[in-house]
Design a protein around this motif. Structure first.
Motif, PDB file in Angstrom:
ATOM      1  N   GLU A  22       1.325  47.749  41.583  1.00 18.22           N
ATOM      2  CA  GLU A  22       2.374  48.472  40.876  1.00 18.22           C
ATOM      3  C   GLU A  22       3.776  47.934  41.140  1.00 18.22           C
ATOM      4  OE1 GLU A  22       2.023  52.775  41.377  1.00 18.22           O
ATOM      5  OE2 GLU A  22       0.014  52.430  42.128  1.00 18.22           O
ATOM      6  N   GLU A  23       4.003  47.383  42.345  1.00 12.42           N
ATOM      7  CA  GLU A  23       5.350  46.959  42.706  1.00 12.42           C
ATOM      8  C   GLU A  23       5.634  45.547  42.201  1.00 12.42           C
ATOM      9  OE1 GLU A  23       8.007  48.062  43.377  1.00 12.42           O
ATOM     10  OE2 GLU A  23       7.816  49.935  44.462  1.00 12.42           O
ATOM     11  N   GLU A  24       6.073  45.470  40.941  1.00 17.68           N
ATOM     12  CA  GLU A  24       6.389  44.180  40.344  1.00 17.68           C
ATOM     13  C   GLU A  24       7.559  43.506  41.061  1.00 17.68           C
ATOM     14  OE1 GLU A  24       6.848  44.399  36.129  1.00 17.68           O
ATOM     15  OE2 GLU A  24       4.938  45.442  35.829  1.00 17.68           O
ATOM     16  N   TYR A  25       8.413  44.310  41.682  1.00 21.88           N
ATOM     17  CA  TYR A  25       9.521  43.757  42.461  1.00 21.88           C
ATOM     18  C   TYR A  25       8.977  42.826  43.552  1.00 21.88           C
ATOM     19  CZ  TYR A  25      13.760  43.649  45.372  1.00 21.88           C
ATOM     20  OH  TYR A  25      14.857  43.245  46.092  1.00 21.88           O
ATOM     21  N   LEU A  26       7.926  43.258  44.245  1.00 21.38           N
ATOM     22  CA  LEU A  26       7.354  42.443  45.315  1.00 21.38           C
ATOM     23  C   LEU A  26       6.663  41.200  44.770  1.00 21.38           C
ATOM     24  CD1 LEU A  26       5.906  45.219  47.667  1.00 21.38           C
ATOM     25  CD2 LEU A  26       8.008  43.900  47.960  1.00 21.38           C
ATOM     26  N   SER A  27       6.025  41.324  43.609  1.00 18.35           N
ATOM     27  CA  SER A  27       5.405  40.152  42.982  1.00 18.35           C
ATOM     28  C   SER A  27       6.459  39.111  42.634  1.00 18.35           C
ATOM     29  CB  SER A  27       4.636  40.562  41.723  1.00 18.35           C
ATOM     30  OG  SER A  27       3.510  41.356  42.041  1.00 18.35           O
ATOM     31  N   SER A  28       7.576  39.543  42.071  1.00 14.65           N
ATOM     32  CA  SER A  28       8.665  38.618  41.725  1.00 14.65           C
ATOM     33  C   SER A  28       9.251  37.983  42.980  1.00 14.65           C
ATOM     34  CB  SER A  28       9.761  39.356  40.950  1.00 14.65           C
ATOM     35  OG  SER A  28       9.280  39.809  39.709  1.00 14.65           O
ATOM     36  N   TRP A  29       9.425  38.811  44.016  1.00 13.00           N
ATOM     37  CA  TRP A  29       9.953  38.300  45.286  1.00 13.00           C
ATOM     38  C   TRP A  29       9.014  37.249  45.869  1.00 13.00           C
ATOM     39  CZ3 TRP A  29       7.129  39.321  49.823  1.00 13.00           C
ATOM     40  CH2 TRP A  29       7.705  38.830  50.996  1.00 13.00           C
ATOM     41  N   ALA A  30       7.713  37.508  45.846  1.00  6.23           N
ATOM     42  CA  ALA A  30       6.747  36.575  46.408  1.00  6.23           C
ATOM     43  C   ALA A  30       6.744  35.252  45.633  1.00  6.23           C
ATOM     44  CB  ALA A  30       5.350  37.199  46.397  1.00  6.23           C
ATOM     45  N   CYS A  31       6.879  35.332  44.315  1.00  4.26           N
ATOM     46  CA  CYS A  31       6.964  34.112  43.500  1.00  4.26           C
ATOM     47  C   CYS A  31       8.173  33.275  43.916  1.00  4.26           C
ATOM     48  CB  CYS A  31       7.054  34.460  42.013  1.00  4.26           C
ATOM     49  SG  CYS A  31       5.528  35.092  41.293  1.00  4.26           S
ATOM     50  N   GLU A  32       9.299  33.941  44.124  1.00  6.21           N
ATOM     51  CA  GLU A  32      10.514  33.227  44.534  1.00  6.21           C
ATOM     52  C   GLU A  32      10.331  32.579  45.901  1.00  6.21           C
ATOM     53  OE1 GLU A  32      13.227  32.545  42.770  1.00  6.21           O
ATOM     54  OE2 GLU A  32      12.127  33.482  41.106  1.00  6.21           O
ATOM     55  N   MET A  33       9.620  33.259  46.794  1.00  7.47           N
ATOM     56  CA  MET A  33       9.378  32.689  48.126  1.00  7.47           C
ATOM     57  C   MET A  33       8.511  31.422  48.037  1.00  7.47           C
ATOM     58  SD  MET A  33      11.033  34.489  50.365  1.00  7.47           S
ATOM     59  CE  MET A  33      12.280  34.485  49.051  1.00  7.47           C
ATOM     60  N   ILE A  40       6.441  60.760  40.835  1.00  9.61           N
ATOM     61  CA  ILE A  40       7.741  60.360  40.311  1.00  9.61           C
ATOM     62  C   ILE A  40       7.714  58.878  39.959  1.00  9.61           C
ATOM     63  CG2 ILE A  40      10.211  60.155  40.828  1.00  9.61           C
ATOM     64  CD1 ILE A  40       9.288  63.005  40.532  1.00  9.61           C
ATOM     65  N   ASP A  41       8.170  58.538  38.770  1.00  7.99           N
ATOM     66  CA  ASP A  41       8.205  57.149  38.308  1.00  7.99           C
ATOM     67  C   ASP A  41       9.445  56.474  38.893  1.00  7.99           C
ATOM     68  OD1 ASP A  41       7.764  54.804  37.001  1.00  7.99           O
ATOM     69  OD2 ASP A  41       8.420  55.508  35.032  1.00  7.99           O
ATOM     70  N   TYR A  42       9.313  56.011  40.127  1.00 10.59           N
ATOM     71  CA  TYR A  42      10.458  55.450  40.853  1.00 10.59           C
ATOM     72  C   TYR A  42       9.943  54.338  41.748  1.00 10.59           C
ATOM     73  CZ  TYR A  42      14.857  55.539  43.560  1.00 10.59           C
ATOM     74  OH  TYR A  42      16.056  55.224  44.153  1.00 10.59           O
ATOM     75  N   ASN A  43      10.405  53.111  41.503  1.00 12.27           N
ATOM     76  CA  ASN A  43       9.891  51.971  42.245  1.00 12.27           C
ATOM     77  C   ASN A  43      11.025  51.214  42.932  1.00 12.27           C
ATOM     78  OD1 ASN A  43      11.151  50.406  40.205  1.00 12.27           O
ATOM     79  ND2 ASN A  43       9.296  50.467  38.950  1.00 12.27           N
ATOM     80  N   LEU A  44      10.719  50.039  43.459  1.00  8.10           N
ATOM     81  CA  LEU A  44      11.727  49.278  44.201  1.00  8.10           C
ATOM     82  C   LEU A  44      12.863  48.794  43.307  1.00  8.10           C
ATOM     83  CD1 LEU A  44       9.647  47.156  46.742  1.00  8.10           C
ATOM     84  CD2 LEU A  44      11.114  49.127  47.208  1.00  8.10           C
TER      85      LEU A  44
END
Length: 333
Positions: A34-45, A177-181
């Motif tokens: 669910e946390e697309e923020y972490l997927s994007s961060w991992a790609c950048e890493m 609640i629809d609230y993510n990173l």
């Protein structure tokens, strides 16, 4: 009621950090959850580790899945990197396209490539052959680190108690609640922009004022204090800010249900820790529910909850317009 925050195992973002340091990736890497923020961060890493900035345009290939065919992806993977340690072929927001072809190809991929796929749910055929990381919501410990790191980077002083309040009132730990990173990151930017050198409670509450759960807490707080005029103002503010009427009512009902259950258990002799465990709810929400419930008897809460259920039915059936129905509910509480 299910809540994030109870740590059952190591979060995959920590395992990813360790694997990144030790260079433990195969040719196929899969980021899901669910946390697309972490997927994007991992790609950048991965890009930062393996791609030479000088030849980034050649050694990083972001595939457009709406236009690509399996052969396009395979051809890109077969092309050797220029000056980078490995070539990265990136498939973002993958929905299962060419899964059979990619799974077959994964057996013979060259060691010079990283085929990186981000998706909500992992395809089993690919997951069996991939370095797989499931990025669900952060646990509380990691979330505190996420918040603290961003305040520190902005040269802001903040106490542990303020960070705890921010996390509790943001709604991040509440599955309903629809609230993510991405939402939390946006709120942190607002808080940092509005604050002085020291982050205060007022800064926190100003920064997350448009969050649904925080809005419902505030709404029920003023209602329980018999300040109906303020409650109507808050309702109108929530609706004007674009809050969905159905989500707002669902959150109100969820909190009322928690209030009733918590009050019944409390009057039955259970302590807050026991109530938290029985309801599988975060302690902060249980304490809030008990605070609100002090103004009402159990029979009052049952009546109010019955009115809330009726309001929900009337809105969904079209018998009442959403705003009017919510105003009538506030008047009944």
């Amino acid at each position: 009621m299910a809540f994030y925050g109870k740590q059952k195992k190591e979060h995959d973002f920590r395992r990813f950090q360790r694997d990144l340091k030790e260079d433990k990736f195969g040719e196929l890497v899969l980021f899901c959850g669910e946390e697309e923020y972490l997927s994007s961060w991992a790609c950048e890493m991965l890009i930062e580790k393996y791609i030479n900035p000088v030849t980034k345009a050649l050694d990083l290939d972001v595939i457009n899945l709406e236009l690509a065919q399996p052969d396009d992806i395979i051809t890109s993977c077969e092309t050797s990197p220029m000056l980078s340690e490995r070539k990265i072929v990136l498939l973002k927001h993958y929905n299962g396209e060419f899964a059979s072809e990619l799974a077959d190809y994964a057996k013979d991929m060259p060691s010079t490539v990283l085929l990186v796929i981000t998706c909500k749910e992992a395809d089993k055929r690919l997951a069996e052959k991939a370095s797989l990381y499931e990025f669900g919501p952060l646990y509380r410990e990691e979330l505190e680190g996420f918040v603290s790191k961003r305040f520190k980077a902005a040269d802001k002083n903040v106490s542990r108690g303020i960070i705890t309040t921010l996390i509790n009132e943001s709604g991040y730990l509440n599955k309903d609640i629809d609230y993510n990173l991405y939402n939390l990151q946006g709120d942190l930017k607002k808080i940092i922009a509005l604050s002085g050198d020291e982050i205060t409670l007022d800064d926190i509450r100003s920064g997350i004022s448009d969050n649904l759960e925080h809005g419902v807490f505030t709404l029920l707080d003023v209602i329980s204090g018999n300040r109906k005029d303020k409650a109507f103002d808050l309702l109108h503010q929530l609706l004007l800010s674009g809050t969905d009427r159905f989500k707002l009512l669902a959150s109100v009902i969820s909190q009322l249900e928690l209030m009733l259950q918590a009050k019944e258990m409390s009057e039955g002799g259970l302590r807050i820790g026991e109530i938290k465990k029985a309801l599988k709810a975060h302690e902060y929400r249980v304490q809030k529910a008990l605070d609100f419930a002090r103004s009402y008897s159990i029979s009052d809460l049952k009546r109010i909850l019955s009115v809330a259920y009726t309001t929900d039915t009337r809105i969904k059936s079209g018998l009442l317009e959403g705003q009017l129905a919510l105003e009538m509910l506030i008047a009944e509480i």
